[in-house]
Design a protein around this motif. Structure first.
Motif, PDB file in Angstrom:
ATOM      1  N   ALA A  59      -9.711  25.397   1.643  1.00 51.95           N
ATOM      2  CA  ALA A  59     -10.988  25.872   2.338  1.00 51.95           C
ATOM      3  C   ALA A  59     -12.198  25.515   1.175  1.00 51.95           C
ATOM      4  N   ASN A  60     -12.095  25.572   0.169  1.00 50.35           N
ATOM      5  CA  ASN A  60     -13.253  25.800  -0.908  1.00 50.35           C
ATOM      6  C   ASN A  60     -13.295  24.009  -1.457  1.00 50.35           C
ATOM      7  N   GLY A  61     -12.290  23.097  -0.763  1.00 47.32           N
ATOM      8  CA  GLY A  61     -12.473  21.561  -1.066  1.00 47.32           C
ATOM      9  C   GLY A  61     -11.697  21.131  -2.201  1.00 47.32           C
ATOM     10  N   GLU A  62     -11.014  21.970  -2.712  1.00 48.15           N
ATOM     11  CA  GLU A  62      -9.810  21.491  -3.568  1.00 48.15           C
ATOM     12  C   GLU A  62      -8.939  20.955  -2.889  1.00 48.15           C
ATOM     13  N   ILE A  63      -8.571  19.592  -3.583  1.00 49.51           N
ATOM     14  CA  ILE A  63      -7.458  18.635  -2.940  1.00 49.51           C
ATOM     15  C   ILE A  63      -6.193  18.680  -3.894  1.00 49.51           C
ATOM     16  N   THR A  64      -5.092  18.637  -3.050  1.00 47.48           N
ATOM     17  CA  THR A  64      -3.803  18.734  -4.176  1.00 47.48           C
ATOM     18  C   THR A  64      -2.797  17.623  -3.380  1.00 47.48           C
ATOM     19  N   THR A  65      -2.438  16.911  -4.241  1.00 48.02           N
ATOM     20  CA  THR A  65      -1.181  15.757  -3.722  1.00 48.02           C
ATOM     21  C   THR A  65       0.033  16.591  -3.717  1.00 48.02           C
ATOM     22  N   VAL A  66       0.741  16.476  -2.419  1.00 45.18           N
ATOM     23  CA  VAL A  66       2.077  17.271  -2.382  1.00 45.18           C
ATOM     24  C   VAL A  66       2.981  16.118  -2.316  1.00 45.18           C
ATOM     25  N   ALA A  67       2.907  14.934  -2.077  1.00 45.67           N
ATOM     26  CA  ALA A  67       3.920  13.921  -2.127  1.00 45.67           C
ATOM     27  C   ALA A  67       3.128  12.591  -2.471  1.00 45.67           C
ATOM     28  N   GLN A  68       3.597  11.882  -3.392  1.00 50.55           N
ATOM     29  CA  GLN A  68       3.127  10.622  -3.706  1.00 50.55           C
ATOM     30  C   GLN A  68       3.726   9.469  -2.711  1.00 50.55           C
ATOM     31  N   ASN A  69       4.869   9.465  -2.199  1.00 46.81           N
ATOM     32  CA  ASN A  69       5.261   8.543  -1.365  1.00 46.81           C
ATOM     33  C   ASN A  69       5.375   9.099   0.207  1.00 46.81           C
ATOM     34  N   ALA A  70       4.469   9.395   0.684  1.00 47.57           N
ATOM     35  CA  ALA A  70       4.591   9.855   2.272  1.00 47.57           C
ATOM     36  C   ALA A  70       4.945   8.568   3.080  1.00 47.57           C
ATOM     37  N   GLU A  71       5.227   9.083   4.215  1.00 51.01           N
ATOM     38  CA  GLU A  71       5.515   7.970   5.206  1.00 51.01           C
ATOM     39  C   GLU A  71       4.472   7.210   5.682  1.00 51.01           C
ATOM     40  N   ASP A  72       4.640   6.266   6.557  1.00 48.79           N
ATOM     41  CA  ASP A  72       3.583   5.360   6.882  1.00 48.79           C
ATOM     42  C   ASP A  72       2.829   6.249   7.977  1.00 48.79           C
ATOM     43  N   GLN A  73       1.579   5.312   8.134  1.00 48.55           N
ATOM     44  CA  GLN A  73       0.640   6.040   9.288  1.00 48.55           C
ATOM     45  C   GLN A  73       1.314   5.878  10.711  1.00 48.55           C
ATOM     46  N   TRP A  74       2.253   5.457  11.074  1.00 44.63           N
ATOM     47  CA  TRP A  74       2.797   5.402  12.248  1.00 44.63           C
ATOM     48  C   TRP A  74       3.952   6.402  12.782  1.00 44.63           C
ATOM     49  N   SER A  75       4.349   7.196  11.719  1.00 46.59           N
ATOM     50  CA  SER A  75       5.239   8.304  11.531  1.00 46.59           C
ATOM     51  C   SER A  75       4.427   9.323  12.516  1.00 46.59           C
ATOM     52  N   ASP A  76       5.181  10.057  13.254  1.00 44.71           N
ATOM     53  CA  ASP A  76       4.778  11.275  13.941  1.00 44.71           C
ATOM     54  C   ASP A  76       4.411  12.402  13.019  1.00 44.71           C
ATOM     55  N   PRO A  77       3.198  12.820  12.858  1.00 47.20           N
ATOM     56  CA  PRO A  77       2.873  14.088  11.871  1.00 47.20           C
ATOM     57  C   PRO A  77       3.493  15.165  12.048  1.00 47.20           C
ATOM     58  N   GLN A  78       3.777  15.684  13.274  1.00 47.82           N
ATOM     59  CA  GLN A  78       4.421  16.949  13.440  1.00 47.82           C
ATOM     60  C   GLN A  78       5.683  16.904  13.271  1.00 47.82           C
ATOM     61  N   THR A  79       6.752  15.724  13.340  1.00 48.85           N
ATOM     62  CA  THR A  79       7.996  15.919  12.801  1.00 48.85           C
ATOM     63  C   THR A  79       8.222  15.448  11.368  1.00 48.85           C
ATOM     64  N   SER A 130       0.738  -1.197   0.008  1.00 47.08           N
ATOM     65  CA  SER A 130       0.129  -0.089   0.123  1.00 47.08           C
ATOM     66  C   SER A 130       0.886   1.141   0.035  1.00 47.08           C
ATOM     67  N   LYS A 131       0.473   2.278  -0.563  1.00 47.05           N
ATOM     68  CA  LYS A 131       1.179   3.654  -0.622  1.00 47.05           C
ATOM     69  C   LYS A 131       0.327   4.672   0.078  1.00 47.05           C
ATOM     70  N   TRP A 132       0.926   5.666   0.853  1.00 46.94           N
ATOM     71  CA  TRP A 132       0.469   6.690   1.317  1.00 46.94           C
ATOM     72  C   TRP A 132       1.142   7.911   0.649  1.00 46.94           C
ATOM     73  N   SER A 133       0.072   8.757   0.367  1.00 43.07           N
ATOM     74  CA  SER A 133       0.427  10.275  -0.209  1.00 43.07           C
ATOM     75  C   SER A 133       0.126  11.064   0.681  1.00 43.07           C
ATOM     76  N   LEU A 134       0.693  12.208   0.513  1.00 40.84           N
ATOM     77  CA  LEU A 134       0.403  13.613   1.414  1.00 40.84           C
ATOM     78  C   LEU A 134      -0.566  14.412   0.570  1.00 40.84           C
ATOM     79  N   GLN A 135      -1.529  14.695   1.245  1.00 41.51           N
ATOM     80  CA  GLN A 135      -2.479  15.817   0.539  1.00 41.51           C
ATOM     81  C   GLN A 135      -2.772  16.754   1.126  1.00 41.51           C
ATOM     82  N   VAL A 136      -3.494  17.761   0.598  1.00 40.05           N
ATOM     83  CA  VAL A 136      -3.945  19.221   1.272  1.00 40.05           C
ATOM     84  C   VAL A 136      -5.437  19.309   0.685  1.00 40.05           C
ATOM     85  N   ARG A 137      -6.259  19.680   1.496  1.00 36.00           N
ATOM     86  CA  ARG A 137      -7.590  20.217   1.337  1.00 36.00           C
ATOM     87  C   ARG A 137      -7.727  21.681   1.635  1.00 36.00           C
TER      88      ARG A 137
END
Length: 590
Positions: free
Chosen positions: A234-254, A225-232
């Motif tokens: 205020a008007n609902g538009e979704i942009t993919t920032v990175a296609q190969n983001a870290e997995d779900q267990w990484s600390d988002p803040q860092t 499975s692949k994680w991507s980093l996305q931004v939504r």
């Protein structure tokens, strides 16, 4: 006498250990020690410092910078506790301080609303809002709202973000299942964003108050499975920032952060076995901030803080760096003990601080001087057509001169122009559509000005061969009826004609007056004819000194007036420049 003297000395020494003091004056060193206590600083704001005093029982103190007073918040020895009690954390709210210790949770301050022993563990405080295991408390009003499906009591790491206004974004506690994205507003309104058909889970939500950044897990086809980093937005538009983001267990803040539209994120480059840190501007311009050596075997690159101007603080090993993404320049770094902190409007000198145990230091970061705009309406828009506009701006000022201007359309870089250019024509737009245009000035060092923005709506498209009604008015004085109409259109091809007509109602007759003009000086001809009973009469046309052409005709009952506009020659046409026709009609049945 000697005993009394010793007691006074001991009392003075104890007091000096507890009271903070300003140790250093500002000098050439980028760091200035502001305060020091014989303990550990846990939190601070513009008026207060919360710190703990070590010992068998740890004691929590609150220092007021305004009047230099100090209050003991919590002392376990005064509760009769036998076993040692330690202070785990302290968080300043707008009016008080929350703290947790070995036996539970406490609060000190003005009358607290919205919290009791049933609220659960404290997770975060921001202004007048606090997130507990069981929900969010508005500490000023006493309102308490739950966060459905947040599962904070089960989450092994935090999956939410609290804004200063009380908005909370979060995801489900198990990001490997069908988990959604949620936004809870201060009034209790809950918005759910379920994964689209291409994704099955969301994780690690954070917000800057307008945009939400999170990780999305794509539906796999049997492979990894692949994680991507996305931004939504205020008007609902979704942009993919990175296609190969870290997995779900990484600390988002860092791993990634968002602030004022700026995004900082790290990505692992498996091919070169290295970590890369990127910064992305609100307009979508991305820069590499740092990349580790492939031989690096220490802790991964971690993000400490992202400022609202794109300044990124990150840590590698025992060294912390502050980098300006706007100019691509390292501003400051320090190694050794201490944690970097960011606070706006706290002390004079800037928002960056270092806390090392009981010492608080301000960091004077030398920000590069960016180009400045003059006062007034810097960016203006002219020549709006159905598919183009002209952008015009006043020159920016800079000590070394403006090197270039960056033009953005809907936050996407459209063009980079030389520093001596002060206008730009945007083409290829859609008719009757709204656009946001932005302008940024850049000097030779890469320093960027603040954005200048303008929003416009393009004109509606006029069908070839017809006029579009721009405005009209009718009235009657009891004897005559009057109609006034303003039309516009485009002669968009060689030989094209624009035409219109008017016929009086039954038993009526009238007078039609037609004026034609091209504001941009196109060479067009106006003709007016009276048509009826098999006859066609061409009326005289007068050309005025300003280029306007005028004609008039009496229209008997059963006749009609026809007016036409066309190019003077086959080369006189423009798909982008309007021609206007003003029609005045007076009619009666007397």
């Amino acid at each position: 006498m000697r005993r009394r003297f010793m007691l006074l000395v001991c009392g003075f020494l104890m007091l000096s250990l507890l009271l903070p003091f300003q140790a250093d004056a500002a000098g050439t060193d980028p760091e200035t020690r502001l305060f020091q206590v014989d303990g550990i600083i846990l939190d601070f704001d513009e008026n207060r410092i919360a710190w703990k005093q070590p010992g068998y029982h740890e004691v929590l103190w609150l220092y007021n910078r305004t009047d230099k007073s100090q209050i003991k918040i919590f002392d376990p020895s005064e509760t009769g506790a036998y076993y040692p009690i330690g202070i785990h954390l302290a968080r300043l709210s707008a009016e008080g301080v929350f703290y947790s210790h070995s036996r539970g949770l406490g609060y000190y301050g003005s009358a607290l609303q919205g919290w009791d022993e049933h609220s659960g563990d404290l997770h975060e405080v921001n202004g007048n809002f606090a997130v507990f295991t069981n929900g969010v408390a508005n500490l000023a009003t006493g309102e308490f709202r739950t966060l459905p499906t947040s599962g904070l009591e089960f989450a092994s790491y935090i999956q939410f973000d609290l804004s200063i206004d009380g908005t909370v974004v979060y995801t489900d506690p198990d990001p490997t299942s069908e988990s959604g994205l949620y936004k809870s507003l201060p009034d209790g309104t809950l918005t759910t964003y379920a994964p689209s058909s291409n994704y099955r889970a969301y994780s690690g939500a954070m917000t800057d108050g307008k945009n939400i950044i999170y990780k999305a897990l794509a539906r796999d086809d049997g492979s990894d499975s692949k994680w991507s980093l996305q931004v939504r937005s205020a008007n609902g538009e979704i942009t993919t920032v990175a296609q190969n983001a870290e997995d779900q267990w990484s600390d988002p803040q860092t791993s990634y952060q968002i602030n004022n539209g700026w995004i900082a994120y790290r990505e692992y480059d498996a091919e070169k076995d290295r970590w890369i840190l990127y910064a992305r501007s609100p307009e979508g311009v991305e820069r590499q901030v740092f990349a580790t050596d492939g031989a690096w075997n220490g802790p991964p690159l971690s993000i400490k803080k992202l400022g609202p101007d794109g300044t990124v603080a990150y840590k590698l090993g025992d060294t912390t760096y502050i980098h300006s993404a706007q100019v691509g320049k390292l501003l400051y770094s320090f190694s050794g003990p201490g944690e970097l902190e960011y606070r706006e409007h706290v002390f004079a000198g800037g928002p960056w601080y270092r806390v090392d145990g009981g010492s608080l230091y301000s960091i004077q970061v030398a920000y590069p001087e960016a180009p400045q705009w003059p006062e007034g309406d810097v960016l203006t828009v002219t020549g709006v057509t159905y598919n183009s506009v002209h952008l015009n701006w006043l020159p920016a000022r800079d000590e070394t001169g403006v090197d270039e201007y960056m033009v953005f359309q809907n936050n996407t870089l459209l063009e980079t122009l030389n520093g001596d250019v002060n206008s730009y024509e945007v083409k290829g737009l859609s008719p009757n559509s709204s656009y946001l245009f932005s302008l940024v000035a850049v000097d030779a060092a890469g320093n960027q000005s603040v954005k200048q923005e303008a929003t416009i709506t393009t004109a509606a498209y006029a069908t070839p061969g017809s006029f579009q009604l721009s405005d009209s008015r009718t009235y009657s004085d009891g004897w005559y009826n009057y109609e006034f109409s303003l039309y516009y259109g485009y002669i968009s091809s060689s030989g094209q004609e624009l035409s219109g007509s008017w016929s009086p109602p039954e038993d009526f007759r009238g007078v039609v007056k037609v004026s034609m003009g091209s504001p941009e000086g196109e060479d067009y001809d106006l003709s007016l004819e009276t048509v009826g009973e098999g006859n066609r009469t061409t009326e005289d046309t007068t050309k005025l000194p300003d280029g306007t052409e005028f004609s008039a005709a009496e229209v008997p009952e059963g006749y009609r007036a026809e007016w036409r506009v066309k190019g003077h020659t086959d080369k006189d046409y423009s798909p982008d420049k309007k021609v206007f026709v003003y029609v005045s009609i007076k009619y009666d049945n007397h």
